[in-house]
Design an enzyme around this catalytic site. Structure first.
Site, mmCIF file in Angstrom:
data_model
loop_
_atom_site.group_PDB
_atom_site.id
_atom_site.type_symbol
_atom_site.label_atom_id
_atom_site.label_comp_id
_atom_site.label_asym_id
_atom_site.label_seq_id
_atom_site.Cartn_x
_atom_site.Cartn_y
_atom_site.Cartn_z
ATOM 1 N N HIS A 164 0.818 -1.222 0.000
ATOM 2 C CA HIS A 164 0.000 0.000 0.000
ATOM 3 C C HIS A 164 0.851 1.270 0.000
ATOM 4 C CE1 HIS A 164 -3.558 -2.367 0.433
ATOM 5 N NE2 HIS A 164 -3.206 -2.859 1.617
ATOM 6 N N ASP A 297 -4.327 -12.953 3.586
ATOM 7 C CA ASP A 297 -5.618 -12.507 4.126
ATOM 8 C C ASP A 297 -6.790 -12.838 3.213
ATOM 9 O OD1 ASP A 297 -4.543 -10.676 2.373
ATOM 10 O OD2 ASP A 297 -4.719 -8.947 3.709
HETATM 11 C C1 OKP Z 1 -3.061 -4.201 4.695
HETATM 12 B B1 OKP Z 1 -2.696 -5.389 3.805
HETATM 13 C C2 OKP Z 1 -11.029 -0.436 6.727
HETATM 14 C C3 OKP Z 1 -9.699 0.042 7.250
HETATM 15 C C4 OKP Z 1 -8.601 -0.851 6.775
HETATM 16 C C5 OKP Z 1 -6.159 -0.946 6.627
HETATM 17 C C6 OKP Z 1 -6.112 -2.326 6.105
HETATM 18 C C7 OKP Z 1 -4.726 -2.595 5.551
HETATM 19 C C8 OKP Z 1 -4.511 -3.951 4.946
HETATM 20 N N1 OKP Z 1 -12.124 0.437 6.975
HETATM 21 N N2 OKP Z 1 -7.345 -0.525 7.307
HETATM 22 O O1 OKP Z 1 -2.985 -6.675 4.341
HETATM 23 O O2 OKP Z 1 -3.095 -5.317 2.468
HETATM 24 ZN ZN ZN Z 2 -4.148 -7.253 2.773
#
Ligand code: OKP
Ligand code: ZN
Length: 361
Positions: A164, A297
């Site tokens: 990200h 995930d």
């Molecule tokens: C990181 B990776 C949702 C908030 C989500 C961030 C999630 C980051 C995921 N409302 N917050 O596993 O891709």
């Molecule tokens: Zn993720």
């Protein structure tokens, strides 16, 4: 399979995260994740665990802006000195659309600068964040170096994750884009002038549940790095503002960005079909190297994928060896880079499954 690991990941230990307006603790992205994975990989006897080499900041500059790197390095100490909460750096003022016209540089105030370099409330910076993020990038770079030295594959147990993180932005638990940094490093071994039209020197396959918006941004106008991502529908899940199939790249990069969106509840067969489609696109680009943003995930019940009422996938443990096998069948020198995966009870075994599948053991 060589695993590249460092305990320095634990220097990044955020006190909390925001989820739908609630400040919750501890955050899902925790030091425990990397330790669970390390323990499972060791137990499985998959191969040696090696420490990272130190690459310095040079290779990061191919992907990240100098001012952003300087910000990350000093954000915490400057924030605290200016009166910010010692718990973590977190923006309170975010420049949105109307400010775009005037948005040229970061504010000088250390308590305002985070608004310029951060796009959500999922990327708190603590004292050790920069050191941990640098160590994480060094893991990916070490893996890239091993491929350049002739290894068939390597697994970088990266934490914090990276996909990200954009050129000058952190968000979604990510600060430095480990996969992008490794991909850019691998380009040094390829000769761009002699590359046939329509091909890419390096491909990045992102199998994390969430779209790799940072990686997409970094390579969007380039054809030398093909980006292919399989993820949940951004209309219903993070990162919401990117990851749609119509985002295909721009300029020289047109056609070198492929977003494959799958529905809520996607199961193993549906996922493996999409993976075959992604792998076919990669094979067509005839890259010399493959970097995999390996998020776990996609597993059913993952607590971050399944936040609130949002969409998630329903893969079972059996999916990961199958995914590993199919990726390996491309026959490319491959660097697997750890991204997300938060279902801690299953995380270690799922990573091991992916690596076993890849290694064919
Ligand atoms: C990181 B990776 C949702 C908030 C989500 C961030 C999630 C980051 C995921 N409302 N917050 O596993 O891709
Ligand atoms: Zn993720």
């Amino acid at each position: 399979m060589i695993t590249i690991y460092t305990p320095d990941h634990a220097l990044h230990d955020a006190p909390h995260e925001f989820i739908e307006g609630r400040l919750t603790a501890p955050p899902h992205e925790s030091p425990q994740r990397a330790e669970l994975i390390r323990a499972a990989v060791e137990r499985a006897g998959l191969g040696p665990l090696v420490p990272p080499r130190a690459f310095g900041a040079g290779p990061l500059r191919a992907v990240h802006a100098d001012d952003y790197l300087a910000y990350l390095e000093h954000a915490y100490e400057r924030w605290v000195a200016a009166g910010g909460s010692p718990a973590a750096v977190m923006p309170d003022t975010l420049p949105l659309r109307w400010m775009g016209r005037w948005l040229r540089r970061a504010p000088e105030s250390p308590t305002a600068a985070p608004g310029y370099y951060t796009y959500d409330l999922s990327a708190p910076i603590v004292r050790g964040t920069y050191a941990a993020a640098r160590a994480s990038a060094d893991l990916a770079l070490t893996g890239a170096a091993l491929l350049l030295e002739g290894q068939r594959a390597a697994y970088a147990l990266c934490r914090p994750p990276g996909h990200h993180a954009g050129r000058d932005m952190c968000g979604g638990y990510c600060y430095l884009n480990n996969a992008a940094v490794a991909a850019a490093y691998l380009l040094q071994a390829t000769n761009d002038d002699q590359r046939p039209a329509g091909t890419s020197a390096v491909a990045i396959l992102d199998i994390d549940f969430h779209h790799g918006n940072g990686t997409q941004q970094i390579f969007y106008e380039r054809s030398d790095v093909l980006f292919v991502s399989i993820h949940g529908d951004p209309a219903r899940t993070y990162p919401y503002f990117a990851g749609f199939p119509e985002e295909r790249g721009e300029g020289a990069g047109e056609g070198f960005n492929l977003n494959i969106v799958l529905p809520n509840g996607t199961d193993n067969p549906r996922y493996l079909d999409a993976l075959d489609q992604a792998l076919a696109r990669i094979a067509q680009a005839r890259p010399r190297f493959l970097v995999v943003s390996a998020g776990l995930d996609t597993f059913g019940g993952d607590p971050v994928a399944q936040m609130g009422q949002e969409a998630s996938f329903a893969l079972t443990a059996d999916a990961y060896p199958a995914i590993g096998r199919r990726i390996a069948a491309l026959g490319l020198p491959t660097l697997l880079v750890q991204e997300g995966g938060y279902a801690t009870a299953a995380l270690g075994e799922n990573v091991v499954g992916l690596l076993r599948g890849f290694a064919g053991v």
